[in-house]
Design a protein around this motif. Structure first.
Motif, PDB file in Angstrom:
ATOM      1  N   GLY A  29       0.754  -1.213   0.036  1.00 22.86           N
ATOM      2  CA  GLY A  29      -0.099  -0.099  -0.041  1.00 22.86           C
ATOM      3  C   GLY A  29       0.998   1.523   0.080  1.00 22.86           C
ATOM      4  N   GLU A  30       2.048   1.121   0.816  1.00 28.14           N
ATOM      5  CA  GLU A  30       2.868   2.308   0.894  1.00 28.14           C
ATOM      6  C   GLU A  30       3.461   2.697  -0.541  1.00 28.14           C
ATOM      7  OE1 GLU A  30       5.414   1.095   3.884  1.00 28.14           O
ATOM      8  OE2 GLU A  30       3.980   1.924   5.494  1.00 28.14           O
ATOM      9  N   ILE A  31       4.088   1.686  -1.325  1.00 29.07           N
ATOM     10  CA  ILE A  31       4.580   1.930  -2.648  1.00 29.07           C
ATOM     11  C   ILE A  31       3.459   2.370  -3.528  1.00 29.07           C
ATOM     12  CG2 ILE A  31       5.592   0.513  -4.219  1.00 29.07           C
ATOM     13  CD1 ILE A  31       6.978  -1.229  -2.397  1.00 29.07           C
ATOM     14  N   ILE A  32       2.456   1.850  -3.454  1.00 29.12           N
ATOM     15  CA  ILE A  32       1.282   2.272  -4.447  1.00 29.12           C
ATOM     16  C   ILE A  32       0.987   3.684  -4.404  1.00 29.12           C
ATOM     17  CG2 ILE A  32      -1.007   2.142  -5.212  1.00 29.12           C
ATOM     18  CD1 ILE A  32      -0.861  -0.992  -4.731  1.00 29.12           C
ATOM     19  N   GLY A  48      -5.153  -8.912   5.396  1.00 27.56           N
ATOM     20  CA  GLY A  48      -4.160  -8.287   4.485  1.00 27.56           C
ATOM     21  C   GLY A  48      -4.622  -7.110   3.607  1.00 27.56           C
ATOM     22  N   MET A  49      -5.941  -7.565   3.176  1.00 23.18           N
ATOM     23  CA  MET A  49      -6.304  -6.421   2.130  1.00 23.18           C
ATOM     24  C   MET A  49      -6.649  -5.105   2.917  1.00 23.18           C
ATOM     25  SD  MET A  49      -7.183  -6.085  -1.027  1.00 23.18           S
ATOM     26  CE  MET A  49      -6.261  -4.503  -1.023  1.00 23.18           C
ATOM     27  N   GLY A  50      -7.194  -5.107   4.175  1.00 22.00           N
ATOM     28  CA  GLY A  50      -7.494  -3.696   4.668  1.00 22.00           C
ATOM     29  C   GLY A  50      -5.947  -3.025   5.141  1.00 22.00           C
ATOM     30  N   SER A  55      -2.478   1.397   4.741  1.00 22.86           N
ATOM     31  CA  SER A  55      -1.066   1.786   4.605  1.00 22.86           C
ATOM     32  C   SER A  55      -1.158   2.964   3.417  1.00 22.86           C
ATOM     33  CB  SER A  55      -0.111   0.872   4.352  1.00 22.86           C
ATOM     34  OG  SER A  55      -0.522   0.122   3.264  1.00 22.86           O
ATOM     35  N   SER A  56      -2.178   2.665   2.338  1.00 22.54           N
ATOM     36  CA  SER A  56      -1.837   3.658   1.097  1.00 22.54           C
ATOM     37  C   SER A  56      -2.695   4.985   1.513  1.00 22.54           C
ATOM     38  CB  SER A  56      -2.709   2.860   0.011  1.00 22.54           C
ATOM     39  OG  SER A  56      -2.577   3.781  -1.105  1.00 22.54           O
TER      40      SER A  56
END
Length: 100
Positions: A29-32, A48-50, A55-56
């Motif tokens: 999420g952070e990279i995206i 995991g999806m959450g 994080s995004s």
């Protein structure tokens, strides 16, 4: 700067019992978000999806949640960077995510 890409992520919404495994989802999420891409996912905030979604959004990344109407009552993020789309069925959700 390159044009943002829509990145569709499919992964389980169940919560792993091992916190180390759950923490492995955060960097995606952070990279995206840092690359200014758009995260597209199936609308659940568990597991995991959450973790990927949270994080995004923590880094002001744009996220689109696509939820079938049978799950539309689940809590969605309260963020200006979040867009929620409701479809009639699971198959329509899949088709819509593919078109995004």
């Amino acid at each position: 700067m390159s044009k943002p890409k829509n990145i569709v992520v499919f992964c389980g919404a169940s919560t792993p019992t091992n916190q180390k495994i759950l923490n492995c989802f955060r960097p995606l999420g952070e990279i995206i978000a840092l690359k200014k891409h758009i995260l597209v996912y199936g609308g659940e905030l568990k597991g995991g999806m959450g973790m990927i979604v949270k994080s995004s959004l923590d880094l002001k990344g744009n996220v689109i949640g696509v939820t079938p109407s049978c799950y539309a009552q689940t809590k969605q993020p309260d963020s200006p960077y979040y867009k929620h789309i409701v479809t009639e069925s699971l198959s329509q959700r899949k088709n819509h995510m593919h078109k995004i």
